[in-house]
Design a protein around this motif. Structure first.
Motif, PDB file in Angstrom:
ATOM      1  N   TYR A  44       1.099  -1.251   0.152  1.00 43.80           N
ATOM      2  CA  TYR A  44       0.125  -0.080   0.192  1.00 43.80           C
ATOM      3  C   TYR A  44       0.858   1.251   0.029  1.00 43.80           C
ATOM      4  CZ  TYR A  44      -3.319   3.316   1.673  1.00 43.80           C
ATOM      5  OH  TYR A  44      -4.015   4.475   1.802  1.00 43.80           O
ATOM      6  N   PRO A  46       0.853   5.068   1.081  1.00 46.12           N
ATOM      7  CA  PRO A  46       0.165   5.966   1.822  1.00 46.12           C
ATOM      8  C   PRO A  46       0.632   7.475   1.335  1.00 46.12           C
ATOM      9  CG  PRO A  46       2.029   5.334   3.069  1.00 46.12           C
ATOM     10  CD  PRO A  46       2.239   4.476   1.695  1.00 46.12           C
ATOM     11  N   SER A 121      -1.189   6.446   9.476  1.00 46.27           N
ATOM     12  CA  SER A 121      -2.550   6.196  10.162  1.00 46.27           C
ATOM     13  C   SER A 121      -3.184   4.882   9.712  1.00 46.27           C
ATOM     14  CB  SER A 121      -3.575   7.201   9.980  1.00 46.27           C
ATOM     15  OG  SER A 121      -3.488   7.171   8.331  1.00 46.27           O
ATOM     16  N   ILE A 122      -2.874   4.146   8.528  1.00 43.52           N
ATOM     17  CA  ILE A 122      -3.478   3.066   7.943  1.00 43.52           C
ATOM     18  C   ILE A 122      -2.558   1.881   8.334  1.00 43.52           C
ATOM     19  CG2 ILE A 122      -4.296   1.842   6.130  1.00 43.52           C
ATOM     20  CD1 ILE A 122      -5.493   4.396   5.082  1.00 43.52           C
ATOM     21  N   TYR A 249      -6.288  -5.744   8.709  1.00 45.58           N
ATOM     22  CA  TYR A 249      -6.609  -4.830   9.630  1.00 45.58           C
ATOM     23  C   TYR A 249      -6.167  -5.195  11.116  1.00 45.58           C
ATOM     24  CZ  TYR A 249     -10.437  -2.308  12.150  1.00 45.58           C
ATOM     25  OH  TYR A 249     -11.158  -1.370  12.876  1.00 45.58           O
ATOM     26  N   ARG A 252      -0.756  -4.307  11.055  1.00 41.10           N
ATOM     27  CA  ARG A 252      -0.628  -3.260  10.336  1.00 41.10           C
ATOM     28  C   ARG A 252       0.866  -3.196   9.804  1.00 41.10           C
ATOM     29  NH1 ARG A 252      -5.239   0.265  10.144  1.00 41.10           N
ATOM     30  NH2 ARG A 252      -6.937  -0.828  11.109  1.00 41.10           N
ATOM     31  N   ASP A 375     -13.320   3.339   2.603  1.00 44.79           N
ATOM     32  CA  ASP A 375     -12.419   2.408   3.399  1.00 44.79           C
ATOM     33  C   ASP A 375     -11.677   1.308   2.590  1.00 44.79           C
ATOM     34  OD1 ASP A 375     -11.405   1.894   6.263  1.00 44.79           O
ATOM     35  OD2 ASP A 375     -12.083  -0.181   5.651  1.00 44.79           O
TER      36      ASP A 375
END
Length: 510
Positions: A44, A46, A121-122, A249, A252, A375
């Motif tokens: 991912y 960010p 944050s994710i 989830y 992380r 989300d």
């Protein structure tokens, strides 16, 4: 040699033994789902900006928010409507002493010279943030995803013959050992080169396990149940990447996500050890004693008796088949035979194009879940739900309206859904209702492409005669790997034109 089709008829085309085996073998596809779309989470990307000490030091500038820091340090790109985190304004940060007198938003820009600051944050750590796969090195993230599908291609070439030569069970067991070993190594890798190599190896070994398990399932159930259990097997793939969303989830960090996924794959080793070899393969390889032993085990579980009369009929049937096909089997067919006549050439090229399009659009839409509004974890789960829904639709209608019509309708739905999503998103601006509608259309596209990708397997095998069937599926699968390899590069075009990837996927779907 014993004709297993007669034995299967006596066992019952589907019974407790076959159901247990199909469920257990399908567990592997759960793990395959973890890995095929893992980059949605572990790679991912960010939000990012340059490290700009001391402006981003809360002890020196306690009142500056992240928005303030971006505004004072980072050039804004009006074309993409976002800050360009690869550059900062080139004023002397050393003169910043707690006041804003050092800030000069009219200064020229310079590439980040103090490293990068990522939004955590994710995810606390991803492949992108650990190896700085952004800006000038962003292409490495695309290459790593593309190489995963190169691994699929390698696995299909190497392990298809291996499964035929050495058995479905041995192929599944050995490739799973390699698969889990590479996953374990990936969890502790600390270089981008090792990450790419291990991801490619995971795909290659994983596809070997897919071949072993899927072929076994198709051999152990009766003809009329193969469509159902083929879809059933694919359902576990969708469940796998839905579960992957739950893993990501809760954990992380990409190392933790990979390690937990590896642990969940270990039970499959036990499954591969306890399930006996495919009786059909044993009989084909003239290992009649072992084939009889496995068949009797299945009969005990199904609570049926394989009488001497049934065994005699199975042997007589094999003799008849051997007599009828003695001339045909003396000819060796290859993939080149698919192109020997104009008719088969046109059908083969059509099939290859369909496989390529299905793979391109399927992986393009699935891997791009992070680009959807809303989300990330919810969108990934909904993608899985849409895929399972498409399989249910296929199971209900495939034998009722036929493969060709259902395949065409599914591709049409995929194309229209994705193109509608593009159009809505272009005019959405900040309108929440239109943004949500764009996501809904994207999910409709997901339903269509998931269904068509599942149908193409059955359709291809039924279009060609027995002597060319495996070659046709192999050629189609080869074309699909090309689609998977290209998909990450198409997705990367959204860095330049946000609506272009889904437009390409939509047009190809049409």
């Amino acid at each position: 040699m014993v004709q297993f089709e007669v034995i299967l008829e006596a066992l019952g085309q589907i019974g407790p033994a076959q159901i247990i085996i199909c469920v257990l073998w399908s567990y592997y596809n759960l793990i395959a789902g973890f890995n095929s779309l893992a980059t949605v989470f572990i790679a991912y990307t960010p939000d990012v900006r340059c490290n700009v000490p001391p402006l981003d030091n809360s002890a020196v500038y306690p009142n500056l928010t992240e928005v303030d820091i971006l505004n004072f340090t980072t050039p804004y790109d009006s074309a993409s409507d976002e800050y360009n985190g690869c550059y900062r304004y080139n004023y002397d940060l050393n003169t910043c002493d707690g006041t804003l007198s050092c800030v000069n938003q009219s200064a020229s820009t310079v590439k980040c010279d103090n490293g990068y600051h990522y939004d955590t944050s994710i995810f606390t750590e991803t492949v992108v943030t650990e190896f700085d796969l952004i800006c000038g090195d962003k292409y490495l993230n695309t290459v790593s995803t593309s190489m995963y599908y190169v691994g699929f291609l390698i696995g299909s070439i190497v392990f298809g013959n291996f499964a035929d030569a050495f058995g479905r069970k041995l192929c599944s067991l050995l490739t799973c050992i390699g698969f889990l070993g590479c996953m374990f190594g990936l969890a502790f890798s600390r270089s981008v080169a090792l990450y790419i190599v291990l991801r490619t190896a995971i795909a290659a070994f994983g596809y070997g396990t897919t071949i072993g398990t899927f072929v076994y399932i198709m051999e152990i159930v009766g003809m009329k149940w193969r469509t159902f259990f083929g879809m059933f097997y694919q359902t576990f793939f969708a469940l796998g990447y839905m579960i992957m969303g739950g893993i990501a989830y809760n954990w992380r960090d990409w190392h933790e996500i990979t390690f937990v996924s590896t642990l969940l794959g270990i039970p499959f080793l036990l499954i591969a050890l306890i399930i006996p070899e495919s009786p059909r393969w044993l009989f084909i390889k003239k290992k009649d004693k072992q084939g009889i032993k496995v068949s009797k085990l299945l009969a005990r579980i199904n609570k049926v008796e394989l009488t001497d009369e049934i065994w005699e009929r199975a042997k007589e049937a094999e003799k008849q088949i051997s007599t009828d096909t003695s001339n045909a089997t003396s000819v060796k067919y290859t993939s080149l035979d698919l192109f020997k006549t104009k008719a088969t050439t046109l059908v083969t090229l059509n099939v290859m194009f369909n496989w390529l399009v299905n793979s391109l659009v399927y992986y393009g839409v699935s891997l791009n879940a992070g680009a959807l509004a809303g989300d990330l974890f919810v969108n990934n789960t909904l993608n899985g739900v849409m895929e399972i829904a498409s399989y249910i639709i296929c199971i209900i209608f495939m034998d009722r309206i036929g493969r060709r019509i259902l395949l065409s309708a599914s591709l049409l739905v995929a194309g229209l859904g994705l193109l509608a999503s593009v159009i809505v998103n272009v005019y959405a601006d900040d309108n929440e209702s239109l943004i949500t509608l764009g996501v809904v259309f994207s999910f409709i596209g997901k339903v269509g492409i998931s269904g068509s990708f599942a149908i193409i397997y059955n359709f291809t095998s039924e279009l060609f005669p027995t002597v060319l069937r495996s070659n046709a599926v192999g050629v189609g699968s080869f074309a699909a790997r090309i689609g998977g390899i290209v998909a990450p590069y198409v997705i990367s075009l959204q860095d330049y034109v946000s609506w272009l990837p889904n437009t390409i996927f939509g047009v190809f779907g049409e």
